[in-house]
Design a protein around this motif. Sequence first.
Motif, PDB file in Angstrom:
ATOM      1  N   LYS A   6       4.284  35.699 -12.627  1.00  0.00           N
ATOM      2  CA  LYS A   6       5.361  35.578 -11.643  1.00  0.00           C
ATOM      3  C   LYS A   6       5.170  34.239 -10.954  1.00  0.00           C
ATOM      4  O   LYS A   6       4.070  33.905 -10.532  1.00  0.00           O
ATOM      5  CB  LYS A   6       5.288  36.711 -10.614  1.00  0.00           C
ATOM      6  N   ARG A   7       6.256  33.471 -10.847  1.00  0.00           N
ATOM      7  CA  ARG A   7       6.193  32.143 -10.264  1.00  0.00           C
ATOM      8  C   ARG A   7       6.934  32.132  -8.934  1.00  0.00           C
ATOM      9  O   ARG A   7       7.995  32.720  -8.799  1.00  0.00           O
ATOM     10  CB  ARG A   7       6.802  31.134 -11.217  1.00  0.00           C
ATOM     11  N   TYR A   8       6.354  31.446  -7.976  1.00  0.00           N
ATOM     12  CA  TYR A   8       6.923  31.338  -6.634  1.00  0.00           C
ATOM     13  C   TYR A   8       7.101  29.867  -6.289  1.00  0.00           C
ATOM     14  O   TYR A   8       6.179  29.069  -6.452  1.00  0.00           O
ATOM     15  CB  TYR A   8       6.011  32.002  -5.608  1.00  0.00           C
ATOM     16  N   PHE A   9       8.290  29.504  -5.797  1.00  0.00           N
ATOM     17  CA  PHE A   9       8.632  28.128  -5.444  1.00  0.00           C
ATOM     18  C   PHE A   9       9.223  28.093  -4.038  1.00  0.00           C
ATOM     19  O   PHE A   9       9.639  29.117  -3.507  1.00  0.00           O
ATOM     20  CB  PHE A   9       9.703  27.564  -6.392  1.00  0.00           C
ATOM     21  N   GLY A  10       9.310  26.915  -3.465  1.00  0.00           N
ATOM     22  CA  GLY A  10      10.045  26.681  -2.227  1.00  0.00           C
ATOM     23  C   GLY A  10       9.644  27.576  -1.069  1.00  0.00           C
ATOM     24  O   GLY A  10       8.464  27.722  -0.744  1.00  0.00           O
TER      25      GLY A  10
END
Length: 75
Positions: A6-10
């Motif tokens: 799972k990728r998390y940005f911003g």
Amino acid sequence: MRKTNKRYFGAKIASEANSFIGKSIDIILKNGQSYHGVVKSVTENSYALTDGLAGKHLLEFSLIDEIIETVDAKY
């Protein structure tokens, strides 16, 4: 068991911070450096991470480009 990322940005980097405490994650900085370790604590603007060699890192939200969490796949 299969794993997925799972990728998390911003804005999610700061808003999801407390959910990472005690978990092993990968943090990629805007300058290209990456860190892998367990999140020990979270302040109002940074993660306190301990890596596999017991190195301690304080990584500010503003320097982080992406967070990757490895989780068990549902299938």
